[in-house]
Each structure stands twice: as C-alpha cells, then as structure tokens.
Motif scaffolding. Structure first.
Motif, PDB file in Angstrom:
ATOM      1  N   TYR A  93      51.233  21.897  43.201  1.00 58.25           N
ATOM      2  CA  TYR A  93      50.634  23.158  42.759  1.00 58.25           C
ATOM      3  C   TYR A  93      51.561  24.332  43.083  1.00 58.25           C
ATOM      4  O   TYR A  93      51.788  25.214  42.241  1.00 58.25           O
ATOM      5  N   ASP A 108      45.492  23.594  37.471  1.00 55.05           N
ATOM      6  CA  ASP A 108      45.072  24.635  38.412  1.00 55.05           C
ATOM      7  C   ASP A 108      46.083  25.776  38.452  1.00 55.05           C
ATOM      8  O   ASP A 108      45.712  26.961  38.496  1.00 55.05           O
ATOM      9  N   ARG A 114      46.230  17.549  37.751  1.00 52.17           N
ATOM     10  CA  ARG A 114      45.228  18.496  38.236  1.00 52.17           C
ATOM     11  C   ARG A 114      45.901  19.736  38.813  1.00 52.17           C
ATOM     12  O   ARG A 114      45.462  20.867  38.581  1.00 52.17           O
ATOM     13  N   ASP A 127      45.228  29.616  37.409  1.00 51.85           N
ATOM     14  CA  ASP A 127      45.366  30.715  38.376  1.00 51.85           C
ATOM     15  C   ASP A 127      46.424  31.721  37.935  1.00 51.85           C
ATOM     16  O   ASP A 127      46.273  32.935  38.190  1.00 51.85           O
TER      17      ASP A 127
END
Length: 326
Positions: free
Chosen positions: A82, A317, A313, A321
């Motif tokens: 991420y 994300d 995932r 964001d």
C-alpha cells in the motif's frame, strides 16, 4: 572468506519476498497502463539483488539509502505494498503540480524514518556521499550500525561515486556499497551462466582498504551469502565492502509518458529466449528449492494466491485514498 549460506527456512522466505516484489512491480505497471502514472522505474529482474541483500539489514538499527529502482529493498525492510503504491501515485501528483524539483520524471524517492531509510535525491550517486557521512558518524559514536548504500551502474561514472568509496576506505567505515549492474546489453546466446559480463567499474575504481566482490545478481543465494559476510565485516569494524551485482533487467530502463492509448505503451521486453532459467531470479530460486527438496507446488500456489489477493487489495485502497485526497 567465511560462507554464510541461507538455511532452508531463509531460502523459502527469500522466494516469498521476491515473489511479493514481482507482484507489486506488475501492479505498478498496471498503474502505468491505466494512466495513473506516466513513468515506471521497474525492479523486474532485480529481485534477487534487492531482496537477497536487504534481508540481511537490521531494520531500525542500520541505515539504508536505496536508489529509485529499489522497490524490492524497501518492501523487504518493512514498507507495505500500500505504501509503495501511494508513493508512486504521490510522486505523480507532485510531478503534475510542478513540485518535483528540476527532474522531468516522477522518480520514486523512497524514505521511511522509522526504518532508518533515507530518502534518495534526484542527482545520481549523491546518496553515496550521504551514506559515507552517516557511516562516519556511526564510527565516531562507536555504534554497532552498518550503512547500506545502493546505486545503479550509471552511478559509477559520477565523481560522487569515487569520492564516497575513497572516503569510506580511508576511514575504514562500517558501510556496504551495492551496485546493481544491468548486464542485459551484454547477453549473448550463452548468457552468463559460466562467466559474468564485463564490470561497469574502471580498473582504478576500487581503493585500497575497500573489499570488493562481483556476484551473479540473479542468484539470491550468492547475493545473500556475500551480503551476510559484508555486513559482518562492517559491523565488527573491519571496514567497507563494495558488492557489484550483475543482473539482467527484463523491462526497459526509460519509458515514454503514457499517452492515453494503450497501443502506444512501451511494451514489455522479455530476456533472451534461453534466459528464463538462467536469469529470472524467481525461477532460479525455485530451482534451488527443488534441488534441495524444499519446493512444494501446493505451498507455492497458496503463497501466490494469497499475495496477489493482498497486493490487489492494497492497490485498490491506494487508488481510493489518493483520489479522495485530491
């Protein structure tokens, strides 16, 4: 030189971390293909060099200065997928706003304070000078800290490169320099299965007092073993080491900006036809595991499925964001 080969557990962990780096790199390419970013600094083919060396770093104790292509390094020492995606997307936003300095390209400036990862600058090789300064401070403080500085083969032509190595050798600093040399232009029909392509270093580049080793950077076992020895040498106060890791990059170094039309993308460039077994770090590691009776198809399939799900995932994300923060 003492050999510190990886255990069966470590070898499996190395494979898992290289697989993660590959999956994340593939998703970064997807961001490019979909127009979210207009430049890719791929680590495809660098996985063994980056993971095999970074896994030896004492996270939170040692200092790491990666260069812009070191996605596998930052993932290994604690950055999440991420955070990698957010870094790529944030670099693109700064580029669009004209806040990325004089660079016309949205390079990744990896940095992570809690892991002692120092943000890399735009000018090539200047991070090596910063690394030498950090190592000098560690020596003055008599701290059991090693500084690890990464660069690409283009850095070896810079004056900062020579100054950093000379300073480290003169003062016997606790530092490991790692050069990831792209040897793709030297590949022939036999590749470098029996011998490595020419070094990117001039004959006078290695000063007295600096240990030097040239390694097949597609062999994660060789990289890990050499790095463990270099880290031990530095931590025990026996001076700096320079590791030159020869590898084959299977994607282009420079990409054109994304035009909005997928047909205009710079296409994936595979290695030579017989290079799969010899040059792909993941395939080589798989063969090593198989030779030692450590490979399990079910384990590998489950690992791949789990990582692809988690990375996907993380990508979604990061996109959500980033778009919400505009």
């Amino acid at each position: 030189m003492m050999s510190i080969a990886p255990s069966s557990t470590v070898l499996r962990d190395l494979y898992a971390k290289m697989l993660l780096a590959r999956i994340v790199d593939d998703r970064v390419w997807r961001l490019y293909a979909q127009g979210y970013i207009d430049f890719v600094t791929s680590s495809h083919g660098h996985e063994a060099a980056q993971v095999g060396s970074a896994i030896c770093i004492e996270v939170g104790q040692d200092f790491t200065l990666p260069y812009y292509r070191d996605q596998g390094v930052v993932l290994t020492i604690g950055m999440t997928p991420y955070e990698v995606f957010r870094t790529c997307l944030h670099s693109q936003r700064l580029q669009q706003k004209g806040q990325s300095g004089s660079s016309k390209t949205a390079f990744q400036h990896w940095g992570y304070q809690k892991h002692n990862t120092i943000t890399s600058p735009v000018p090539v090789a200047t991070q090596l000078l910063h690394a030498a300064g950090i190592a000098f401070a560690s020596k003055l403080r008599k701290a059991a800290v090693v500084t690890i500085a990464y660069c690409g083969d283009d850095a070896t032509r810079e004056h900062d490169f020579a100054e950093s190595l000379n300073f480290a050798a003169k003062h016997g600093l606790p530092i490991v320099f790692i050069c990831e040399q792209d040897c793709t232009p030297f590949l022939g029909p036999d590749n470098f299965a029996t011998s490595l392509p020419p070094s990117c270093l001039p004959k006078s580049a290695i000063p007295t007092g600096l240990a030097y080793q040239r390694i097949d950077g597609t062999d994660v076992t060789a990289v890990y073993t050499a790095m463990r020895q270099a880290m031990l040498t530095a931590r025990e106060g026996h001076g700096p080491t320079f590791l030159e890791l020869a590898l084959a990059r299977s994607q282009p170094t420079v990409l054109l900006p994304y035009s909005g039309d997928p047909s205009t993308m710079v296409q994936y460039t595979p290695p030579p036809s017989n290079a799969g077994k010899l040059f792909d770090p993941l395939v080589r590691c798989q063969h090593s595991l198989q030779e030692q009776g450590l490979w399990d198809d079910e384990w590998a399939a489950q690992l791949s499925t789990r990582m692809m799900t988690e990375v996907e995932r993380a990508l979604q994300d990061a996109l959500r964001d980033t778009l919400q923060s505009k």
